[in-house]
Design an enzyme around this catalytic site. Structure first.
Site, PDB file in Angstrom:
ATOM      1  N   HIS A 259      40.900  29.588  38.092  1.00  0.00           N
ATOM      2  CA  HIS A 259      39.886  30.010  39.062  1.00  0.00           C
ATOM      3  C   HIS A 259      39.539  28.934  40.108  1.00  0.00           C
ATOM      4  O   HIS A 259      39.746  29.111  41.296  1.00  0.00           O
ATOM      5  CB  HIS A 259      38.586  30.365  38.333  1.00  0.00           C
ATOM      6  CG  HIS A 259      38.715  31.380  37.247  1.00  0.00           C
ATOM      7  ND1 HIS A 259      38.851  32.743  37.467  1.00  0.00           N
ATOM      8  CD2 HIS A 259      38.713  31.230  35.897  1.00  0.00           C
ATOM      9  CE1 HIS A 259      38.931  33.381  36.307  1.00  0.00           C
ATOM     10  NE2 HIS A 259      38.850  32.493  35.349  1.00  0.00           N
TER      11      HIS A 259
HETATM   12  O1  RIB Z   1      34.381  33.030  35.861  1.00  0.00           O
HETATM   13  C1  RIB Z   1      35.123  31.851  36.100  1.00  0.00           C
HETATM   14  C2  RIB Z   1      34.224  30.701  36.374  1.00  0.00           C
HETATM   15  O2  RIB Z   1      33.387  30.469  35.249  1.00  0.00           O
HETATM   16  C3  RIB Z   1      34.985  29.374  36.591  1.00  0.00           C
HETATM   17  O3  RIB Z   1      34.270  28.573  37.489  1.00  0.00           O
HETATM   18  C4  RIB Z   1      34.980  28.749  35.227  1.00  0.00           C
HETATM   19  O4  RIB Z   1      35.028  27.325  35.281  1.00  0.00           O
HETATM   20  C5  RIB Z   1      33.635  29.178  34.703  1.00  0.00           C
HETATM   21  O5  RIB Z   1      32.670  28.275  35.217  1.00  0.00           O
END
Ligand code: RIB
Ligand code: CA
Length: 329
Positions: A259
């Site tokens: 992500h």
């Molecule tokens: O949903 C994904 C996010 O949530 C990313 O930033 C991961 O690191 C968690 O913080």
């Protein structure tokens, strides 16, 4: 996602790739760690003014520790790291050890950090930096819950007009939620903070699950990290080996979404992303859909367009940027 027409990362008054001064606001988290490494490995594109930790994936004592571990791993111990808010604006903290492990950086064994944590509070650092730097010259890169950013905006409204752009990882629309059926984790943890940020009027680019779920750590991409032959490459591969197990099982996919580095990759090569400038609002009332980012993708309302909401990415370009840059460390 059936997307009729997408524009590239520079639409909606957004900025082409230029050298940016940024603050990374983060809750490491293995994917946060890779985002920080990508930023530190790209001095020709990015100057990291500081890193502010926030409670999220794991509690604040761990996220601030993990941020320092990553800076040391990258050999950048002069980057100032600050502890920010330890809880959401008005809710109990929800964490994600089930994904990231007890430490938040489970996978490889890593030594305790030796670089100091800054004394100042992360929110004060955000406020003072935005007041000191030229107006419109600092980009905020939140990759965790938005508590620090919202607190800074509440405490010092004068800084809002001085932010160049917010580029954040959070939210979901066509991809639906990952922590509830409706909400993505970063927004869900502090929906009131997200509501403040999305209504702030700051030029905002969003990397939701809609795009991050197209950047999967497939075996060949992870091999790209492992075959760097560097200590940092091995650490990234071992982090990925650990955190991808949860999402691969849940989604029965070839890999897990990486992500947070999408935020940094956008600063370096915005053209690898495509999205649409739309209205996005955050649910803060309903228990059923709390934290949902409601994107008016088809323009069926007259709500103001407040976000460049990304929907697709060239995954090969993404992982090739990650491996070529992180190999430098
Ligand atoms: O949903 C994904 C996010 O949530 C990313 O930033 C991961 O690191 C968690 O913080
Ligand atoms: Ca994160």
């Amino acid at each position: 996602m059936a997307i009729a027409s997408l524009d590239n990362g520079n639409a909606g008054g957004h900025f082409a790739a230029m050298r940016r001064k940024i603050i990374i606001d983060t809750d490491p988290g293995q994917d946060d760690a890779v985002a920080i490494l990508l930023a530190l490995a790209s001095p020709e594109n990015i100057e990291v003014l500081g890193i502010t930790a926030v409670a999220g994936n794991v509690p604040l004592p761990l996220t601030q520790r993990n941020a320092r571990i990553v800076c040391e791993l990258a050999g950048h111990t002069s980057i100032p790291v600050f502890a920010g808010c330890e809880a959401p604006l008005s809710r109990k903290l929800v964490t994600a050890e089930h994904v990231h492990g007890k430490t938040g950086l489970d996978g490889p064994q890593l030594p305790d950090p030796t670089m100091a944590l800054q004394d100042a509070h992360g929110v004060d650092f955000i406020i003072e930096t935005l007041r000191r730097e030229a107006a419109g010259s600092v980009t905020l890169c939140p990759i965790g819950p938005l508590t620090n950013i919202a607190t800074a905006f509440q405490r010092a409204p004068d800084i809002i007009g001085r932010v160049q752009e917010i580029v954040l990882m959070g939210g979901a629309y066509f991809e639906v939620g990952n922590i509830t059926p409706a909400a993505e984790f970063n927004i869900y943890v502090d929906p009131e903070a997200a509501d403040i940020v999305f209504k702030s009027g700051v030029t905002t680019t969003v990397m939701p699950l809609d795009v991050t779920h197209k950047a999967l750590t497939t075996a060949s991409h992870v091999q790209g990290f492992r075959s760097m032959g560097t200590h940092v490459g091995r650490m990234v591969a071992e982090w990925t080996d650990f955190f991808e197990r949860y999402d691969k099982e849940k989604y029965a996919s070839e890999g897990a979404p990486l992500h947070d580095p999408c935020v940094i990759a956008y600063l370096i090569e915005p053209e690898m992303f495509q999205g649409r400038h739309v209205n996005v609002e955050v649910e803060t009332g309903s228990d059923l859909t709390l934290g949902m980012t409601v994107a008016d993708w088809w323009g069926v309302t007259d709500r103001p367009k407040n976000a460049q909401f990304m929907g697709s990415v060239d995954a090969d370009a993404y992982f090739s940027l990650l491996t070529s840059r992180i190999a430098r460390l």
